[in-house]
Design an enzyme around this catalytic site. Structure first.
Site, PDB file in Angstrom:
ATOM      1  N   GLU A  96       0.825  -1.217   0.000  1.00  0.00           N
ATOM      2  CA  GLU A  96       0.000   0.000   0.000  1.00  0.00           C
ATOM      3  C   GLU A  96       0.854   1.260   0.000  1.00  0.00           C
ATOM      4  O   GLU A  96       1.881   1.330   0.681  1.00  0.00           O
ATOM      5  CB  GLU A  96      -0.896   0.004   1.234  1.00  0.00           C
ATOM      6  CG  GLU A  96      -1.831   1.196   1.333  1.00  0.00           C
ATOM      7  CD  GLU A  96      -2.764   1.131   2.531  1.00  0.00           C
ATOM      8  OE1 GLU A  96      -3.684   1.953   2.591  1.00  0.00           O
ATOM      9  OE2 GLU A  96      -2.577   0.242   3.393  1.00  0.00           O
TER      10      GLU A  96
ATOM     11  N   GLU B 201     -12.633   2.664   4.144  1.00  0.00           N
ATOM     12  CA  GLU B 201     -11.666   3.040   5.174  1.00  0.00           C
ATOM     13  C   GLU B 201     -11.812   4.537   5.450  1.00  0.00           C
ATOM     14  O   GLU B 201     -10.879   5.317   5.291  1.00  0.00           O
ATOM     15  CB  GLU B 201     -10.240   2.685   4.739  1.00  0.00           C
ATOM     16  CG  GLU B 201      -9.322   2.547   5.946  1.00  0.00           C
ATOM     17  CD  GLU B 201      -7.916   2.118   5.578  1.00  0.00           C
ATOM     18  OE1 GLU B 201      -7.443   1.139   6.164  1.00  0.00           O
ATOM     19  OE2 GLU B 201      -7.290   2.778   4.731  1.00  0.00           O
TER      20      GLU B 201
END
Length: 259
Positions: free
Chosen positions: A142, A243
């Site tokens: 990520e 998220e």
């Protein structure tokens, strides 16, 4: 980030009550890379009882939320904790049908050569890729954003995808993928349509939040429906994780935009 006002074992049922049958988790025990078997069993039972499938799980990443942004590139004790967690997380993922495991890189450290951290990171990511492969999962890498994570070295899509390619070459497995978080990339000023067009083939998981504020879609200015449609048009058919921060009314009140 959602339902964290509840104890861990109550969160799957709360997500199910809100209409979801799939969930994702940061590593739930930030102080325990190797939690007691009973803790793992209880979480598995909570997921199964709620009818929620775990589709994304972080490996141990230090104090997250908190000052840490991963452990795998940190020489010494934190790297050892990450290594101790690899099989634990992968085995748990396999036991619940979770097919995506996210490995956060870790911050740069004062007084440590970045090349030393990068070599350690590659070694640990290859180990994680092998464990993920045995679990039938992909390993995710990520990119975060420099404003909120100034010591994190992967702050754009190009850097993250380049690392994905290095891990795949070193492991020979081809199961490492890019976790495309539209919020983090937007915070870094990325041209999101261009990122999607260039890197969609490397994407293994997607996360979203609006900008500014990291709220739910519709609370900011990001054209998230258009971006997700562009991803779908480029061939992405995987999960999209929410998220974002909960609404002022709490997590259960955060999903009106889905209606």
């Amino acid at each position: 980030m959602l339902f964290t006002e509840l104890p861990l074992l109550e969160r799957p049922a709360a997500a199910a009550a809100a209409g979801f049958d799939a969930v994702e988790l940061w590593w739930p025990w930030p102080d325990e890379p190797v939690p007691a078997k009973t803790a793992l069993d209880d979480l598995r039972t909570a997921l199964e009882t709620a009818g929620t499938r775990l589709v994304g799980l972080n490996f141990y990443a230090g104090q997250l939320p908190g000052p840490d942004r991963g452990a795998l590139s940190l020489p010494g004790a934190e790297s050892e904790r990450f290594r101790a967690n690899i099989e634990v997380a992968a085995d748990f993922a396999a036991s619940v049908g979770c097919t995506a495991l996210n490995a956060l890189y870790g911050n740069r450290l004062d007084g440590v050569d970045p090349a030393e951290q990068d070599a350690l990171a590659l070694d640990n990511l290859v180990r994680a890729a092998a464990a993920a492969d045995h679990a039938g999962a992909v390993l995710l890498v990520e990119a975060l954003n420099a404003a909120e994570s100034p010591r994190y070295p992967l702050v754009d899509a190009d850097a993250a995808v380049a690392l994905v390619q290095r891990v795949n070459e070193a492991s020979g497995l081809g199961n490492t993928r890019f976790l495309l978080d539209l919020y983090h990339l937007a915070m870094g000023g990325a041209d999101l349509p261009a990122v999607i067009d260039e890197h969609a083939g490397s994407v293994g998981h997607v996360q979203i939040a609006d900008l500014p504020g990291r709220g739910a879609p519709g609370t900011g200015a990001l054209p998230l429906p258009d971006l997700l449609a562009r991803l779908a048009g480029a061939g992405y058919d995987g999960f999209v994780g929410l998220e974002h921060k909960p609404s002022p009314g709490g997590s259960a009140a955060s999903f009106g935009w889905l209606v």
